[in-house]
Design a protein around this motif. Sequence first.
Motif, PDB file in Angstrom:
ATOM      1  N   VAL A 151       0.821  -1.218   0.000  1.00 36.45           N
ATOM      2  CA  VAL A 151       0.000   0.000   0.000  1.00 36.45           C
ATOM      3  C   VAL A 151       0.853   1.265   0.000  1.00 36.45           C
ATOM      4  CG1 VAL A 151      -1.966  -1.168   1.055  1.00 36.45           C
ATOM      5  CG2 VAL A 151      -0.299  -0.021   2.537  1.00 36.45           C
ATOM      6  N   ILE A 152       1.999   1.232   0.689  1.00 42.86           N
ATOM      7  CA  ILE A 152       2.880   2.404   0.665  1.00 42.86           C
ATOM      8  C   ILE A 152       3.400   2.639  -0.754  1.00 42.86           C
ATOM      9  CG2 ILE A 152       5.145   3.254   1.365  1.00 42.86           C
ATOM     10  CD1 ILE A 152       3.153   3.782   3.472  1.00 42.86           C
ATOM     11  N   CYS A 153       3.854   1.568  -1.405  1.00 44.47           N
ATOM     12  CA  CYS A 153       4.375   1.709  -2.770  1.00 44.47           C
ATOM     13  C   CYS A 153       3.290   2.204  -3.713  1.00 44.47           C
ATOM     14  CB  CYS A 153       4.924   0.376  -3.268  1.00 44.47           C
ATOM     15  SG  CYS A 153       6.484  -0.116  -2.490  1.00 44.47           S
ATOM     16  N   ALA A 154       2.093   1.634  -3.610  1.00 45.51           N
ATOM     17  CA  ALA A 154       0.999   2.044  -4.490  1.00 45.51           C
ATOM     18  C   ALA A 154       0.626   3.503  -4.268  1.00 45.51           C
ATOM     19  CB  ALA A 154      -0.213   1.144  -4.257  1.00 45.51           C
ATOM     20  N   PHE A 155       0.559   3.917  -3.021  1.00 46.14           N
ATOM     21  CA  PHE A 155       0.157   5.296  -2.712  1.00 46.14           C
ATOM     22  C   PHE A 155       1.222   6.288  -3.172  1.00 46.14           C
ATOM     23  CE2 PHE A 155      -0.210   8.882   0.341  1.00 46.14           C
ATOM     24  CZ  PHE A 155      -1.464   9.328  -0.057  1.00 46.14           C
ATOM     25  N   VAL A 156       2.489   6.011  -2.875  1.00 45.40           N
ATOM     26  CA  VAL A 156       3.561   6.930  -3.272  1.00 45.40           C
ATOM     27  C   VAL A 156       3.687   6.969  -4.799  1.00 45.40           C
ATOM     28  CG1 VAL A 156       6.042   7.381  -3.142  1.00 45.40           C
ATOM     29  CG2 VAL A 156       4.800   6.648  -1.107  1.00 45.40           C
ATOM     30  N   TRP A 157       3.540   5.811  -5.445  1.00 50.51           N
ATOM     31  CA  TRP A 157       3.616   5.770  -6.914  1.00 50.51           C
ATOM     32  C   TRP A 157       2.557   6.672  -7.543  1.00 50.51           C
ATOM     33  CZ3 TRP A 157       1.896   1.029 -10.304  1.00 50.51           C
ATOM     34  CH2 TRP A 157       2.281   1.239 -11.632  1.00 50.51           C
ATOM     35  N   THR A 158       1.314   6.549  -7.094  1.00 54.45           N
ATOM     36  CA  THR A 158       0.253   7.370  -7.683  1.00 54.45           C
ATOM     37  C   THR A 158       0.482   8.852  -7.414  1.00 54.45           C
ATOM     38  OG1 THR A 158      -1.120   6.952  -5.717  1.00 54.45           O
ATOM     39  CG2 THR A 158      -1.488   5.548  -7.621  1.00 54.45           C
ATOM     40  N   CYS A 159       0.967   9.193  -6.230  1.00 52.62           N
ATOM     41  CA  CYS A 159       1.255  10.603  -5.925  1.00 52.62           C
ATOM     42  C   CYS A 159       2.366  11.151  -6.821  1.00 52.62           C
ATOM     43  CB  CYS A 159       1.650  10.771  -4.459  1.00 52.62           C
ATOM     44  SG  CYS A 159       0.301  10.506  -3.283  1.00 52.62           S
ATOM     45  N   MET A 171      -1.724   2.045 -17.091  1.00 52.83           N
ATOM     46  CA  MET A 171      -1.876   3.221 -17.944  1.00 52.83           C
ATOM     47  C   MET A 171      -1.906   4.494 -17.109  1.00 52.83           C
ATOM     48  SD  MET A 171      -4.634   1.863 -20.785  1.00 52.83           S
ATOM     49  CE  MET A 171      -4.620   3.438 -21.648  1.00 52.83           C
ATOM     50  N   TYR A 172      -1.290   5.527 -17.638  1.00 50.01           N
ATOM     51  CA  TYR A 172      -1.194   6.810 -16.940  1.00 50.01           C
ATOM     52  C   TYR A 172      -2.559   7.319 -16.501  1.00 50.01           C
ATOM     53  CZ  TYR A 172      -0.526  11.865 -16.417  1.00 50.01           C
ATOM     54  OH  TYR A 172      -0.535  13.153 -15.950  1.00 50.01           O
ATOM     55  N   SER A 173      -3.550   7.248 -17.390  1.00 48.14           N
ATOM     56  CA  SER A 173      -4.880   7.771 -17.064  1.00 48.14           C
ATOM     57  C   SER A 173      -5.523   7.011 -15.909  1.00 48.14           C
ATOM     58  CB  SER A 173      -5.790   7.716 -18.294  1.00 48.14           C
ATOM     59  OG  SER A 173      -5.916   6.385 -18.764  1.00 48.14           O
ATOM     60  N   GLN A 174      -5.205   5.712 -15.802  1.00 48.86           N
ATOM     61  CA  GLN A 174      -5.750   4.936 -14.688  1.00 48.86           C
ATOM     62  C   GLN A 174      -5.103   5.328 -13.363  1.00 48.86           C
ATOM     63  OE1 GLN A 174      -4.945   0.974 -16.456  1.00 48.86           O
ATOM     64  NE2 GLN A 174      -7.146   0.588 -16.228  1.00 48.86           N
ATOM     65  N   LEU A 175      -3.794   5.556 -13.379  1.00 53.57           N
ATOM     66  CA  LEU A 175      -3.083   5.881 -12.130  1.00 53.57           C
ATOM     67  C   LEU A 175      -3.503   7.216 -11.558  1.00 53.57           C
ATOM     68  CD1 LEU A 175       0.634   4.753 -12.566  1.00 53.57           C
ATOM     69  CD2 LEU A 175      -1.090   3.778 -11.060  1.00 53.57           C
ATOM     70  N   ILE A 176      -3.798   8.180 -12.408  1.00 48.93           N
ATOM     71  CA  ILE A 176      -4.140   9.515 -11.887  1.00 48.93           C
ATOM     72  C   ILE A 176      -5.619   9.640 -11.572  1.00 48.93           C
ATOM     73  CG2 ILE A 176      -2.213  10.593 -13.100  1.00 48.93           C
ATOM     74  CD1 ILE A 176      -4.222  11.709 -15.131  1.00 48.93           C
ATOM     75  N   GLU A 234      -9.804   5.506  -8.376  1.00 50.15           N
ATOM     76  CA  GLU A 234      -9.360   4.157  -8.680  1.00 50.15           C
ATOM     77  C   GLU A 234      -7.841   3.989  -8.757  1.00 50.15           C
ATOM     78  OE1 GLU A 234     -11.384   1.350  -9.177  1.00 50.15           O
ATOM     79  OE2 GLU A 234     -12.893   2.670  -8.305  1.00 50.15           O
ATOM     80  N   GLY A 235      -7.094   5.075  -8.964  1.00 47.48           N
ATOM     81  CA  GLY A 235      -5.666   4.954  -9.225  1.00 47.48           C
ATOM     82  C   GLY A 235      -4.910   4.177  -8.162  1.00 47.48           C
ATOM     83  N   PHE A 236      -5.072   4.555  -6.901  1.00 44.75           N
ATOM     84  CA  PHE A 236      -4.373   3.879  -5.808  1.00 44.75           C
ATOM     85  C   PHE A 236      -4.786   2.422  -5.719  1.00 44.75           C
ATOM     86  CE2 PHE A 236      -5.129   2.525  -1.343  1.00 44.75           C
ATOM     87  CZ  PHE A 236      -3.807   2.203  -1.030  1.00 44.75           C
ATOM     88  N   LEU A 237      -6.078   2.132  -5.889  1.00 39.74           N
ATOM     89  CA  LEU A 237      -6.572   0.759  -5.774  1.00 39.74           C
ATOM     90  C   LEU A 237      -6.017  -0.125  -6.882  1.00 39.74           C
ATOM     91  CD1 LEU A 237     -10.297   1.592  -4.915  1.00 39.74           C
ATOM     92  CD2 LEU A 237      -8.503   0.857  -3.331  1.00 39.74           C
ATOM     93  N   ALA A 263       4.715  19.466  -5.369  1.00 34.47           N
ATOM     94  CA  ALA A 263       3.469  18.878  -5.854  1.00 34.47           C
ATOM     95  C   ALA A 263       3.215  17.525  -5.196  1.00 34.47           C
ATOM     96  CB  ALA A 263       3.532  18.723  -7.376  1.00 34.47           C
ATOM     97  N   PHE A 264       4.270  16.709  -5.093  1.00 34.46           N
ATOM     98  CA  PHE A 264       4.119  15.404  -4.441  1.00 34.46           C
ATOM     99  C   PHE A 264       3.616  15.577  -3.016  1.00 34.46           C
ATOM    100  CE2 PHE A 264       5.784  12.367  -1.406  1.00 34.46           C
ATOM    101  CZ  PHE A 264       5.286  11.174  -1.917  1.00 34.46           C
ATOM    102  N   GLU A 265       4.194  16.505  -2.284  1.00 37.97           N
ATOM    103  CA  GLU A 265       3.801  16.689  -0.883  1.00 37.97           C
ATOM    104  C   GLU A 265       2.331  17.049  -0.752  1.00 37.97           C
ATOM    105  OE1 GLU A 265       5.345  19.197   3.018  1.00 37.97           O
ATOM    106  OE2 GLU A 265       6.703  18.741   1.363  1.00 37.97           O
ATOM    107  N   ARG A 266       1.831  17.855  -1.681  1.00 37.31           N
ATOM    108  CA  ARG A 266       0.403  18.204  -1.641  1.00 37.31           C
ATOM    109  C   ARG A 266      -0.456  16.963  -1.872  1.00 37.31           C
ATOM    110  NH1 ARG A 266       2.275  22.617  -4.701  1.00 37.31           N
ATOM    111  NH2 ARG A 266       1.528  21.661  -6.638  1.00 37.31           N
ATOM    112  N   PHE A 267      -0.134  16.197  -2.909  1.00 35.30           N
ATOM    113  CA  PHE A 267      -0.921  14.989  -3.180  1.00 35.30           C
ATOM    114  C   PHE A 267      -0.804  13.984  -2.034  1.00 35.30           C
ATOM    115  CE2 PHE A 267      -0.275  16.314  -7.723  1.00 35.30           C
ATOM    116  CZ  PHE A 267      -1.624  16.467  -8.038  1.00 35.30           C
TER     117      PHE A 267
END
Length: 470
Positions: free
Chosen positions: A284-292, A343-348, A352-355, A457-461
Amino acid sequence: MAPNLSVTMLEQFQVSPPPNTIPTELSLPLTFFDIPCIPANRVQLLLLYELPNASKTHLLQTIIPDLKRSLSLTLRHYLPVASNLMIYPSNNAMPELRYVAGDSVTLILAECDYDFHFLKGNHPRKADDFHPLFHKLPRISNIHESRDSPKKIPLLALQVTIFPNFGMAIGFSFHHVLGDGISNISFIKAWASINKFGGDAEFLASDSLPCFDRSICKDPNGLAQMMWIQIKDKIGKFSQFGDENFEHSKVRATYDVKLEDINKLKNLVLKKRPKSAHVSSFTVICAFVWTCLVKSKDAEADKNIDEHDEYFCFLANHRAHLKPALPTNYFGNCLSLSFVKVMYSQLINENEGFLIAAEKIGEAIVKITQVTDGIGILKDVESVMSILQRADEKGNKIAVSGSPKFDLYEADYGWGRPETVENVTNDVDGAIALGKSRNFEGGVLVGLSLPKAKMDAFERFFNDGLRMIV
């Protein structure tokens, strides 16, 4: 920000194991896990310790001599650390780790008057300011660029930088072929223990002696030989982590994620994706940081980013997965590379992106840990590296190094736990550096090195995303 950090070099030492206590020669063959690490980036770890009452005289006359003595004694138990990587361009001999009497580890002593408290904070600091705290290892660019004589490459360089009346920094530069994170950290902790207790009795009593036996890493299909044939002509091609690729505008920052927030992320995945294959703190940490991080791309772009695949890479420890399994104290490399693409559009996508990221990473973890032999673990290394190199060139790849299980805050040299641990490797490879939190039980420390606009920007997300999870 504070002015640029600079250091004054005081002395250089060559530290060897105690004489007459070790073999005069040692040769270790490289396994199929080690060979891919020959062209890899060096690993740079920095530990910062507070010593507010330590004068320069005390540091130079007591602390440094103790460190030298304990390092020598530690090398007695970790002899390959004092060895060299030997490459033989003129014949078909396999590369090896080789120690001969007189080999040593370089230890640089330096002094700095930089603001120690600013340096050890979690806030953004200039990435450039960390590099003077390391002694660099020589690199391999291409084995055919020089004559046919054997190449001899040291595996560890150390720098101790004193900040009189404030603290001390210990910078480790490991060649990746020496060992993976588990191995490197075991050496650091052993050195810390031997220094703290003034000898190796406590270390020996802990039953933590490393295992260097390469014969237990079975290779019936000659995979190491095949991989060396593939890699030896491409060392320069795959070696993309030199200082020439370091963006000097980067800043470093760390983010302490509490167990409470990690559990919120896990619960969200389990609620929305109840059939997820693997829901761990790492997932979950990797998924959350990746999407941010992917969402933060807009901070550097002047126009909308076209649709494309984004890649996330991670390393898996296979000590327990091989048949037969390797002991937990095996010293060397025992990692394989895995990746997922979304896909980029799915991650952002806000909902759904994080999931999606967590689900894909979890599936990849389960898949890779089910493989038990060398060919299955390392198949298609060349094609995978080519795919990831192309993605990296386009800025569409994010990797992770370290693990929440790694606890370098246990490295107490007798002065208490380190105030800060920095994985400076990610200044050049751009990876997410993970480690155990110093401040929160069960928490995870996330280290990043990014251009300032992208870090903001990352810190805000990152902060907004954690606040929105119920």
